[in-house]
Design a protein around this motif. Sequence first.
Motif, PDB file in Angstrom:
ATOM      1  N   LYS A 144      24.309  51.930  20.565  1.00 27.61           N
ATOM      2  CA  LYS A 144      24.389  50.616  21.218  1.00 27.61           C
ATOM      3  C   LYS A 144      23.058  50.282  21.870  1.00 27.61           C
ATOM      4  O   LYS A 144      22.550  49.172  21.768  1.00 27.61           O
ATOM      5  CB  LYS A 144      25.498  50.630  22.289  1.00 27.61           C
ATOM      6  N   GLU A 145      22.488  51.251  22.578  1.00 31.74           N
ATOM      7  CA  GLU A 145      21.224  51.031  23.289  1.00 31.74           C
ATOM      8  C   GLU A 145      20.096  50.734  22.305  1.00 31.74           C
ATOM      9  O   GLU A 145      19.279  49.865  22.517  1.00 31.74           O
ATOM     10  CB  GLU A 145      20.861  52.273  24.123  1.00 31.74           C
ATOM     11  N   ILE A 146      20.105  51.499  21.237  1.00 33.37           N
ATOM     12  CA  ILE A 146      19.023  51.366  20.269  1.00 33.37           C
ATOM     13  C   ILE A 146      19.083  50.000  19.590  1.00 33.37           C
ATOM     14  O   ILE A 146      18.073  49.421  19.208  1.00 33.37           O
ATOM     15  CB  ILE A 146      19.075  52.530  19.241  1.00 33.37           C
ATOM     16  N   ALA A 147      20.338  49.490  19.474  1.00 35.92           N
ATOM     17  CA  ALA A 147      20.486  48.169  18.850  1.00 35.92           C
ATOM     18  C   ALA A 147      19.870  47.080  19.730  1.00 35.92           C
ATOM     19  O   ALA A 147      19.367  46.085  19.243  1.00 35.92           O
ATOM     20  CB  ALA A 147      21.965  47.887  18.606  1.00 35.92           C
ATOM     21  N   LYS A 148      19.933  47.325  21.082  1.00 37.10           N
ATOM     22  CA  LYS A 148      19.386  46.330  22.013  1.00 37.10           C
ATOM     23  C   LYS A 148      17.860  46.346  22.005  1.00 37.10           C
ATOM     24  O   LYS A 148      17.215  45.352  22.254  1.00 37.10           O
ATOM     25  CB  LYS A 148      19.872  46.636  23.439  1.00 37.10           C
ATOM     26  N   GLN A 149      17.266  47.482  21.776  1.00 38.28           N
ATOM     27  CA  GLN A 149      15.813  47.634  21.877  1.00 38.28           C
ATOM     28  C   GLN A 149      15.176  47.524  20.491  1.00 38.28           C
ATOM     29  O   GLN A 149      15.708  48.028  19.521  1.00 38.28           O
ATOM     30  CB  GLN A 149      15.461  49.017  22.448  1.00 38.28           C
ATOM     31  N   ASP A 150      13.999  46.811  20.482  1.00 37.90           N
ATOM     32  CA  ASP A 150      13.204  46.833  19.255  1.00 37.90           C
ATOM     33  C   ASP A 150      12.150  47.915  19.436  1.00 37.90           C
ATOM     34  O   ASP A 150      11.080  47.679  19.999  1.00 37.90           O
ATOM     35  CB  ASP A 150      12.564  45.456  19.039  1.00 37.90           C
ATOM     36  N   HIS A 151      12.481  49.117  19.019  1.00 36.58           N
ATOM     37  CA  HIS A 151      11.582  50.227  19.333  1.00 36.58           C
ATOM     38  C   HIS A 151      10.244  50.114  18.622  1.00 36.58           C
ATOM     39  O   HIS A 151       9.231  50.590  19.077  1.00 36.58           O
ATOM     40  CB  HIS A 151      12.250  51.584  19.083  1.00 36.58           C
ATOM     41  N   LYS A 152      10.215  49.365  17.459  1.00 38.39           N
ATOM     42  CA  LYS A 152       8.940  49.171  16.760  1.00 38.39           C
ATOM     43  C   LYS A 152       8.009  48.301  17.616  1.00 38.39           C
ATOM     44  O   LYS A 152       6.817  48.585  17.743  1.00 38.39           O
ATOM     45  CB  LYS A 152       9.208  48.493  15.406  1.00 38.39           C
ATOM     46  N   LYS A 153       8.622  47.297  18.264  1.00 34.05           N
ATOM     47  CA  LYS A 153       7.835  46.399  19.113  1.00 34.05           C
ATOM     48  C   LYS A 153       7.251  47.186  20.305  1.00 34.05           C
ATOM     49  O   LYS A 153       6.075  47.009  20.668  1.00 34.05           O
ATOM     50  CB  LYS A 153       8.743  45.273  19.625  1.00 34.05           C
ATOM     51  N   ILE A 154       8.091  48.080  20.874  1.00 39.19           N
ATOM     52  CA  ILE A 154       7.628  48.887  22.017  1.00 39.19           C
ATOM     53  C   ILE A 154       6.435  49.740  21.595  1.00 39.19           C
ATOM     54  O   ILE A 154       5.398  49.788  22.265  1.00 39.19           O
ATOM     55  CB  ILE A 154       8.773  49.794  22.543  1.00 39.19           C
ATOM     56  N   ILE A 155       6.569  50.359  20.442  1.00 36.46           N
ATOM     57  CA  ILE A 155       5.505  51.257  19.989  1.00 36.46           C
ATOM     58  C   ILE A 155       4.252  50.444  19.622  1.00 36.46           C
ATOM     59  O   ILE A 155       3.122  50.864  19.911  1.00 36.46           O
ATOM     60  CB  ILE A 155       6.012  52.145  18.831  1.00 36.46           C
ATOM     61  N   ASP A 156       4.433  49.232  19.047  1.00 37.44           N
ATOM     62  CA  ASP A 156       3.274  48.378  18.729  1.00 37.44           C
ATOM     63  C   ASP A 156       2.545  47.934  20.000  1.00 37.44           C
ATOM     64  O   ASP A 156       1.304  47.954  20.057  1.00 37.44           O
ATOM     65  CB  ASP A 156       3.722  47.138  17.944  1.00 37.44           C
ATOM     66  N   SER A 157       3.299  47.571  21.035  1.00 34.66           N
ATOM     67  CA  SER A 157       2.681  47.173  22.306  1.00 34.66           C
ATOM     68  C   SER A 157       1.869  48.331  22.869  1.00 34.66           C
ATOM     69  O   SER A 157       0.758  48.138  23.380  1.00 34.66           O
ATOM     70  CB  SER A 157       3.730  46.797  23.344  1.00 34.66           C
ATOM     71  N   ALA A 158       2.456  49.508  22.759  1.00 40.41           N
ATOM     72  CA  ALA A 158       1.757  50.695  23.256  1.00 40.41           C
ATOM     73  C   ALA A 158       0.457  50.903  22.504  1.00 40.41           C
ATOM     74  O   ALA A 158      -0.580  51.250  23.090  1.00 40.41           O
ATOM     75  CB  ALA A 158       2.655  51.914  23.097  1.00 40.41           C
ATOM     76  N   ARG A 159       0.523  50.682  21.193  1.00 41.29           N
ATOM     77  CA  ARG A 159      -0.684  50.867  20.371  1.00 41.29           C
ATOM     78  C   ARG A 159      -1.789  49.891  20.837  1.00 41.29           C
ATOM     79  O   ARG A 159      -2.952  50.283  20.968  1.00 41.29           O
ATOM     80  CB  ARG A 159      -0.323  50.642  18.906  1.00 41.29           C
ATOM     81  N   ILE A 160      -1.420  48.615  21.109  1.00 43.09           N
ATOM     82  CA  ILE A 160      -2.394  47.618  21.587  1.00 43.09           C
ATOM     83  C   ILE A 160      -3.002  48.082  22.917  1.00 43.09           C
ATOM     84  O   ILE A 160      -4.208  48.044  23.118  1.00 43.09           O
ATOM     85  CB  ILE A 160      -1.708  46.232  21.741  1.00 43.09           C
TER      86      ILE A 160
END
Lengths: 187, 631
Positions: free
Chosen positions: B429-445
Amino acid sequence: MLIPIRKKSVITTCAIILFSLFFTQNINAETASEDPGSSAPQINRNIQDLKNKILELNKDLFVLQEELLFSANTQVNVFLSTDAGNLFKLDSVQLKIDDKVVSNYLYTERELNALKRGGVQGLYTGNMSAGEHEITALMTGVGPNQQDYKRGVSQKINKTDEALYIEIKILDNTSREQPDFELKVWE
Amino acid sequence: MANFTPPRFCILLVSVFSCCTTVIAEPDVNPVETAKVDYVNNLAYGTSLYNFFQDKYFSAITDLLVGKHYNRLNTEDKQAELLLGGMYLSYGLPDKASSIFAELLDQTSINTPANVRDRAFFHLGRHYYETNRLQPAESNLVEIGDTLNSDYDAERIYMLINIMISNSDPENTHPLLDRSPDDSIWHYYAQYNIGTAYLRAGKFEEGSELLDEIGSEIATTSELAIIKDKSNIALAFGELARNNPLQANDYFSRVRIDGSQTSNGLLGLGWSWYKQAHYSQALSAWLTLSHQQIPSIARQESLITIPYAYENFGQPHLALDAYDLAITTYNQELTEIRKIIDDINSGKFVQSLKDVSMGTESSNPSSVIGNVGVASNKYLSPLFLSKDFHTAVKDLQELTFLGYTLDHWEQDIPALRLILEEKRVTYNKEIAKQDHKKIIDSARIYFNKRNQFAAMVRQIEQDDDAAALATDDEKLLLEKLSGIKKTLEDMAGHPDISEQLEKFRLVNGIISWKLNTDFPVRIWQTRKEMIELNKTSEKFNQTINSLSDIFKTRPVQYADFLIKIKKLEGELSQLRADIDTSIKFQEKQISAMSLTAANQYVSKIDAYLDRALYSRARLYDALTIPQAGSQ
C-alpha cells in the motif's frame, strides 16, 4: 541353652557373608567400574539427537520471531537485575513507556533467587519509534525493617535507529540502609 | 527344623540386606558453576543465567544460542562458551558439551584463561567419571590447576580418590584426602569410601579408624547424618563378622531411629543381641522393625525372624501367632502390589507421573516421583531411589516439555504468517503511494549539484581565485568596476580621464586587497561548509540507499521469511511426530522398569509367604502329631 552352639557359628558365618556382600554392593555402586567401551544406549542417543534438533529449531524460531516482530531500528529491550537484595525483596514490577503500561510482573521465590545469584531477567521486548521517550518502572516489595515498599524510577531516553537496551537495577545502598533503583541504558 | 536351616535363612537375610543397603556414596552435584556472578558482562549472558539458575536448561541454552547468533555475547573471556558447555552437560547432551570443552582446551587456543581451562577440564573429567570412563576422567582431573573453588576442588579430589580405590589402591589415597577440605560433604563421602575399601580388602583396623571418625561426628546436616549412619552400619556388620557382637552393638546404637538405615540397623542389632544370647533384646529389635510403617526387605525379613526366634525360645504358640501375622501381612502386601501392577499395565502409573510434572521445564524428578501415590512409593521405593529410574523419569519430563514447546510454536506459526502478510500488504500500500523512481531521480539531481559545487571549490583552491568567494555586494561592486574599466578602456587616450583612472585603480586595488586578504578565511569557511554538506549528503545517501534496498529487497525478504516459516513448519511437524514416538517409548521403558521392580517384589514376598506357610504347617504338625500319637 536354647540356641545350639553350632548355630552361633552359623550366625558368624552369616554375618561374614552379609558383611562381604554388603561391601561388594557398596563398591559397585560407589566407584564406577572401568568400561571404556560403555556408550549411551541407542535410546539415549535418540533422545540426545532429538533434544539437540529441537534446541536448534527453537533458536531458529526465536530468531525468526525477533526479525519479524522487532526489527533493530525500532527494537527496545528492558531487563531487570538485582544485587544482594538484602534491603529490598521484590514482589512485582510495573513497566510503563510514555505512561502506557507495557508489562506487569509478579516474582516467584525461585525467580528472586535466580536474580540474587546474578541472573538478568528479560522483562520486556517491544517496538518504539525514533525520538525521545519516557520509561518508568514501579517496583513493590518489602523494604528495610520488613516494611511494605513501593518505589518508582523514571528516565527520558532517546531512541535512535539502533536497538535499545535498558537495564533496571535494584541495588543495596548499605551506607543509607536503603535500596537504590537505577535505569541504565546499555551502549 | 530340617527344612528351615539357619544357613538358608542367613542367605536370605544377606540377599535382603544387600538389596536394601545398595547405596551410592555420592552427593547430588551441580553440573556447572552456580556461584554468584558478581559482574554480568552482557545482558544475553545474564538472561541465560537467569534461566539456568531456575534449572531451565532448555531456555538457558536457547538464550545463549540466540545471543551467539546476534553476536551479543562477550566472547573474549570464554565464559559464555564455558557456560554453554556446562549447560549442555546439565541438559544431557554430553557430545555437544565435549566438543565445546575440547575447543576451549585446544592447545592452540592460548587465549583461554586459566580459570576457564580448569573448569573445562573439571567438567570433562566429571563427565568421563560419571560415564565410567575412568582413565580419561583421571587424565582430565589431574590437569586442573589451582583456580577451582573449594567445593569443586573437594569434588575433584573425591573423584580421584574413587578412581584410585577402583584400582585397589586405598593406601595411596590418604595424601589426597588430607588435601580435601573437611568442611565439604565430599570429604566425608571420600573418607567413607576409603574406609569401606579397607574393610573389603580385609584391613579392618585401617578402615574402622576412618569410619569411626565419621560415625562419631556430630551431624550438622541431613546428608552428613546419612553418611554417619552408613559408617556405623558398616562398622557394626564388620564387628559382627569379626565375632565382636558387643562392639557391634555400640555401633548399631549410634544409628538414628528415624533414618534411612534404621531398618538395617534394627535387623543387625537383633542379630547382634541374638549372638550374645540376649534373646529378648533381639526380639525387641526385630519387633520394633516389624512395626515400621514403610515396608522394606529388612522389615519383611523381621516378620519371619520373629517366629523363628520364638520357636527357638520354646514358645511355639507365640511362634504360630507370629507366623499368622507374617502370612496376613504378606498377603495384604501382595494384594496392594498387584493393584500397582494393574495400574502399571493399564498406563495409570505413567499417567500419574505425567500429571505431576505437567510438562513444566524445571521440575525435579525426585519431587515428581515422590508424588505418584502412597502405595507405589511404599513398594517401589528401591526403584524410585535408583539413578536409572530418575534418568528415565527426567527424560520423560524433558520430552513432555519439548512436546509442549513444539505445541506452543505450532500455535504461534499461523500468527507469524499473519503478521508477515500484514507487513507485506502494508508495504505494498505504501509503495503504491510513493513514486520511488521520482525520489531516486531527485536524489540523483541533488548529488550532481553537490558534485558540481565540490568541483568548483576544488577549482577555486587550485586557482587561488579570491573573486570567486566574493559576497553578493562585492560581486555587484566588481561588476560595476568591470563596466567602468570597459568604459575607461573605450575612452583610452582621452586627456581628461586621468583622475577617473586613478580612482578606478584605487577602488579596484581596495576590493582586490580585501578579497585576497579575506581569501584564507573564506576558503576555510567554504571547506567547513563542504564538510557539513558532505555529512548531510552521506546521511541522505544512506537513506536513499536504504530506500533503494527496501525497494529492491523487501519483497525478496518477505518471500524469504515465507520460505523460512515453511521450512521451520516442516521441521516442527517432523519433530512433533518424533517427540510423540519418543514419549511413547519412554513411557514403555518406565512401565517396564516399574513392572520388573514390582514383580521382583512380588517374588520376594511370595517366597517369604511360602516359607511362612510351610513353617506354620510344620510347626502345627509338630504341635499336633505328638498329641494325636498320645491319643
